[in-house]
Design an enzyme around this catalytic site. Structure first.
Site, PDB file in Angstrom:
ATOM      1  CE1 TYR A   4      -3.192  -3.151   0.853  1.00 44.04           C
ATOM      2  CE2 TYR A   4      -4.226  -1.372  -0.369  1.00 44.04           C
ATOM      3  CZ  TYR A   4      -4.213  -2.685   0.040  1.00 44.04           C
ATOM      4  OH  TYR A   4      -5.217  -3.536  -0.353  1.00 44.04           O
TER       5      TYR A   4
ATOM      6  CG  HIS B  67     -14.095  -1.119  -2.093  1.00 50.30           C
ATOM      7  ND1 HIS B  67     -14.025  -1.628  -3.367  1.00 50.30           N
ATOM      8  CD2 HIS B  67     -15.182  -1.709  -1.511  1.00 50.30           C
ATOM      9  CE1 HIS B  67     -15.025  -2.501  -3.538  1.00 50.30           C
ATOM     10  NE2 HIS B  67     -15.734  -2.550  -2.428  1.00 50.30           N
TER      11      HIS B  67
ATOM     12  N   GLY C 128     -16.020   1.696 -15.914  1.00 51.86           N
ATOM     13  CA  GLY C 128     -14.679   1.145 -15.694  1.00 51.86           C
ATOM     14  C   GLY C 128     -14.566   0.136 -14.582  1.00 51.86           C
TER      15      GLY C 128
ATOM     16  CB  SER D 250     -13.914  -6.349 -13.951  1.00 51.08           C
ATOM     17  OG  SER D 250     -13.782  -6.489 -12.535  1.00 51.08           O
TER      18      SER D 250
ATOM     19  CD  GLU E  73     -12.005  -6.198 -20.826  1.00 52.81           C
ATOM     20  OE1 GLU E  73     -11.440  -6.649 -21.820  1.00 52.81           O
ATOM     21  OE2 GLU E  73     -11.470  -6.140 -19.711  1.00 52.81           O
TER      22      GLU E  73
ATOM     23  CB  ALA F 290     -13.180   5.982 -18.773  1.00 50.61           C
TER      24      ALA F 290
HETATM   25  C1  BV8 Z   1     -17.885  -8.115   1.588  1.00 47.46           C
HETATM   26  C2  BV8 Z   1      -9.779  -1.986  -1.967  1.00 47.46           C
HETATM   27  C3  BV8 Z   1     -19.427  -8.744   3.145  1.00 47.46           C
HETATM   28  C4  BV8 Z   1      -8.474  -2.625  -1.727  1.00 47.46           C
HETATM   29  C5  BV8 Z   1     -11.075  -3.780  -2.971  1.00 47.46           C
HETATM   30  C6  BV8 Z   1     -18.174 -15.445  -3.694  1.00 47.46           C
HETATM   31  C7  BV8 Z   1     -19.221 -14.905  -4.422  1.00 47.46           C
HETATM   32  C8  BV8 Z   1     -19.594 -13.579  -4.254  1.00 47.46           C
HETATM   33  C9  BV8 Z   1     -18.900 -12.754  -3.365  1.00 47.46           C
HETATM   34  C10 BV8 Z   1     -17.858 -13.314  -2.659  1.00 47.46           C
HETATM   35  C11 BV8 Z   1     -17.499 -14.638  -2.814  1.00 47.46           C
HETATM   36  N1  BV8 Z   1     -16.443 -14.870  -2.014  1.00 47.46           N
HETATM   37  C12 BV8 Z   1     -16.129 -13.738  -1.348  1.00 47.46           C
HETATM   38  C13 BV8 Z   1     -17.009 -12.789  -1.709  1.00 47.46           C
HETATM   39  C14 BV8 Z   1     -17.061 -11.417  -1.219  1.00 47.46           C
HETATM   40  C15 BV8 Z   1     -15.966 -10.591  -1.845  1.00 47.46           C
HETATM   41  C16 BV8 Z   1     -15.971 -10.709  -3.366  1.00 47.46           C
HETATM   42  O1  BV8 Z   1     -16.788 -10.132  -4.042  1.00 47.46           O
HETATM   43  N2  BV8 Z   1     -14.997 -11.482  -3.866  1.00 47.46           N
HETATM   44  C17 BV8 Z   1     -14.889 -11.649  -5.315  1.00 47.46           C
HETATM   45  C18 BV8 Z   1     -13.410 -11.761  -5.690  1.00 47.46           C
HETATM   46  C19 BV8 Z   1     -15.662 -12.900  -5.705  1.00 47.46           C
HETATM   47  N3  BV8 Z   1     -16.254  -9.216  -1.507  1.00 47.46           N
HETATM   48  C20 BV8 Z   1     -15.814  -8.730  -0.323  1.00 47.46           C
HETATM   49  O2  BV8 Z   1     -15.117  -9.351   0.451  1.00 47.46           O
HETATM   50  C21 BV8 Z   1     -16.298  -7.332   0.026  1.00 47.46           C
HETATM   51  N4  BV8 Z   1     -16.839  -7.367   1.335  1.00 47.46           N
HETATM   52  O3  BV8 Z   1     -18.454  -8.804   0.788  1.00 47.46           O
HETATM   53  O4  BV8 Z   1     -18.251  -8.033   2.859  1.00 47.46           O
HETATM   54  C22 BV8 Z   1     -19.553  -8.800   4.557  1.00 47.46           C
HETATM   55  C23 BV8 Z   1     -20.803  -9.130   5.037  1.00 47.46           C
HETATM   56  C24 BV8 Z   1     -20.971  -9.163   6.369  1.00 47.46           C
HETATM   57  C25 BV8 Z   1     -19.898  -8.913   7.212  1.00 47.46           C
HETATM   58  C26 BV8 Z   1     -18.652  -8.609   6.721  1.00 47.46           C
HETATM   59  C27 BV8 Z   1     -18.466  -8.556   5.369  1.00 47.46           C
HETATM   60  C28 BV8 Z   1     -15.166  -6.321   0.067  1.00 47.46           C
HETATM   61  C29 BV8 Z   1     -14.543  -6.209  -1.288  1.00 47.46           C
HETATM   62  C30 BV8 Z   1     -13.609  -5.015  -1.289  1.00 47.46           C
HETATM   63  C31 BV8 Z   1     -12.195  -5.469  -1.579  1.00 47.46           C
HETATM   64  N5  BV8 Z   1     -11.350  -4.273  -1.785  1.00 47.46           N
HETATM   65  N6  BV8 Z   1     -10.387  -2.649  -3.115  1.00 47.46           N
HETATM   66  C32 BV8 Z   1      -7.460  -2.146  -2.722  1.00 47.46           C
HETATM   67  O5  BV8 Z   1      -7.771  -1.320  -3.589  1.00 47.46           O
HETATM   68  O6  BV8 Z   1      -6.342  -2.629  -2.603  1.00 47.46           O
HETATM   69  S1  BV8 Z   1     -11.616  -4.589  -4.349  1.00 47.46           S
HETATM   70  C33 BV8 Z   1     -10.889  -3.943  -5.766  1.00 47.46           C
HETATM   71  O7  BV8 Z   1     -11.211  -4.811  -6.859  1.00 47.46           O
HETATM   72  C34 BV8 Z   1     -11.499  -2.641  -6.213  1.00 47.46           C
HETATM   73  O8  BV8 Z   1     -11.782  -1.789  -5.153  1.00 47.46           O
HETATM   74  C35 BV8 Z   1     -12.724  -3.047  -6.952  1.00 47.46           C
HETATM   75  O9  BV8 Z   1     -13.836  -3.047  -6.116  1.00 47.46           O
HETATM   76  C36 BV8 Z   1     -12.496  -4.474  -7.285  1.00 47.46           C
HETATM   77  C37 BV8 Z   1     -12.690  -4.742  -8.749  1.00 47.46           C
HETATM   78  O10 BV8 Z   1     -11.874  -3.899  -9.406  1.00 47.46           O
HETATM   79  P1  BV8 Z   1     -12.422  -2.959 -10.591  1.00 47.46           P
HETATM   80  O11 BV8 Z   1     -12.541  -1.589 -10.036  1.00 47.46           O
HETATM   81  O12 BV8 Z   1     -13.626  -3.514 -11.271  1.00 47.46           O
HETATM   82  O13 BV8 Z   1     -11.191  -3.043 -11.516  1.00 47.46           O
HETATM   83  P2  BV8 Z   1     -10.816  -4.252 -12.457  1.00 47.46           P
HETATM   84  O14 BV8 Z   1      -9.353  -4.147 -12.725  1.00 47.46           O
HETATM   85  O15 BV8 Z   1     -11.368  -5.533 -11.920  1.00 47.46           O
HETATM   86  O16 BV8 Z   1     -11.614  -3.904 -13.784  1.00 47.46           O
HETATM   87  C38 BV8 Z   1     -11.286  -2.726 -14.484  1.00 47.46           C
HETATM   88  C39 BV8 Z   1     -12.286  -2.607 -15.587  1.00 47.46           C
HETATM   89  O17 BV8 Z   1     -12.020  -1.409 -16.294  1.00 47.46           O
HETATM   90  C40 BV8 Z   1     -12.163  -3.747 -16.603  1.00 47.46           C
HETATM   91  O18 BV8 Z   1     -13.461  -4.187 -16.937  1.00 47.46           O
HETATM   92  C41 BV8 Z   1     -11.496  -3.083 -17.812  1.00 47.46           C
HETATM   93  O19 BV8 Z   1     -11.975  -3.602 -19.032  1.00 47.46           O
HETATM   94  C42 BV8 Z   1     -11.954  -1.653 -17.671  1.00 47.46           C
HETATM   95  N7  BV8 Z   1     -11.015  -0.675 -18.216  1.00 47.46           N
HETATM   96  C43 BV8 Z   1      -9.657  -0.748 -18.268  1.00 47.46           C
HETATM   97  N8  BV8 Z   1      -9.182   0.384 -18.846  1.00 47.46           N
HETATM   98  C44 BV8 Z   1     -10.255   1.161 -19.143  1.00 47.46           C
HETATM   99  C45 BV8 Z   1     -11.419   0.502 -18.747  1.00 47.46           C
HETATM  100  N9  BV8 Z   1     -12.652   1.017 -18.928  1.00 47.46           N
HETATM  101  C46 BV8 Z   1     -12.734   2.245 -19.507  1.00 47.46           C
HETATM  102  N10 BV8 Z   1     -11.658   2.942 -19.913  1.00 47.46           N
HETATM  103  C47 BV8 Z   1     -10.404   2.437 -19.754  1.00 47.46           C
HETATM  104  N11 BV8 Z   1      -9.337   3.152 -20.169  1.00 47.46           N
END
Ligand code: BV8
Ligand code: ZN
Length: 239
Positions: free
Chosen positions: A60, A113, A179, A181, A207, A223
């Protein structure tokens, strides 16, 4: 568009990609993704932090320093312009922990987040603005304990201000996702909440996201091009 009063915008790493901030999952430009360099479980979970605090604090520290060298891009500026000119309800719910929305001038921003530029004291719960490293265990401005962690929501932790977010989604006439996924919950489910109340749902992304099928409309592209064009459209269509 005339009946649009309340807008909820969800942003993800893709809105900051053109500012040079790595996304989590490599976009189609194939750039290195954050999670390819590190296993999520090791650097973005409370267990990972307990197991190896130096690895997590270092991860971080590197990202906190990196965002301070980046600038908002036209997508951030367009959303700030919309925020300034839109008389109805507007909430930018961001999954991002950078401060580029604010530095572009947006005010109605909610970091579900957490934020890179904040430190959270695990001893007294104080949150402080923080731009320096945490690896050398600096002391908490509130209680003096060397117990600071990034004020970032890790996997398994509850995102911030969920009540405020769900209240905004209940009143939404328009939900726009920019932006992201659609890989992480609960953010990835917001489009469904918006549809349930009859909001129009629009996805602006490089995408198709994992939740693309939930959106009535998807526009594919960068974006920095899609967001300014969409903001012009919304402002022009005001009743
Ligand atoms: C919670 C901070 C509940 C840290 C982040 C199974 C099924 C369902 C859910 C779960 C499961 N197992 C576990 C879970 C819950 C889990 C989860 O969802 N896991 C996933 C992996 C399955 N979620 C959690 O744990 C959350 N908490 O559920 O709590 C709870 C209930 C009761 C009591 C207690 C708790 C907490 C999740 C938060 C994690 N922290 N970030 C840090 O930053 O280091 S997550 C992090 O990744 C981001 O913050 C963001 O949220 C996430 C996804 O990232 P994106 O922002 O979407 O970015 P990504 O790279 O993935 O995609 C980028 C997109 O942009 C792409 O589509 C790309 O095509 C596009 N792009 C690229 N360039 C461009 C563009 N678009 C336009 N223009 C461009 N130029
Ligand atoms: Zn403290």
């Amino acid at each position: 568009m005339a009946r649009i009063r309340n807008i909820v915008i969800l942003t993800g790493a893709g809105v900051s990609a053109e500012s040079g901030i790595d996304t989590f999952r490599a976009g189609s430009d194939g750039g290195p993704s954050l999670w390819e360099q590190h296993r999520v479980e090791d650097v973005a979970t409370p267990e990972g932090f307990a197991r190896d605090p130096d690895l997590v604090l270092g991860f971080y520290d590197m990202r906190r320093a990196a965002i301070q060298t980046k600038q908002p891009n036209p997508a951030h500026h367009a959303l700030a312009r919309l925020d300034a000119q839109w008389e109805g309800g507007l909430l930018i719910v961001t999954q991002n922990v950078d401060d580029l929305h604010e530095r572009a001038g947006a005010r109605r921003v909610l970091h579900m987040h957490g934020e890179h530029l904040k430190a959270w004291c695990t001893a007294c719960d104080t949150r402080s603005r923080w731009t320096a490293p945490l690896i050398d265990r600096p002391r908490c401005p509130g209680c003096g304990a060397a117990a600071l962690r990034p004020d970032v929501v890790w996997f398994g932790e509850m995102p911030y201000e969920m009540d405020t977010i769900y209240a905004a989604l209940r009143d939404a006439d328009l939900f726009v996702s920019v932006g992201t996924s659609g890989a992480v919950y609960p953010a990835a489910g917001f489009v469904r909440d918006a549809r349930e109340v009859g909001a129009w749902t629009l996805e602006l992304n490089l995408e198709r996201s994992q939740g693309s099928h939930w959106f009535q409309e998807t526009r594919l592209g960068r974006a920095s091009e899609l967001v300014p064009a969409w903001v012009d459209e919304v402002l022009a269509a005001r009743a």
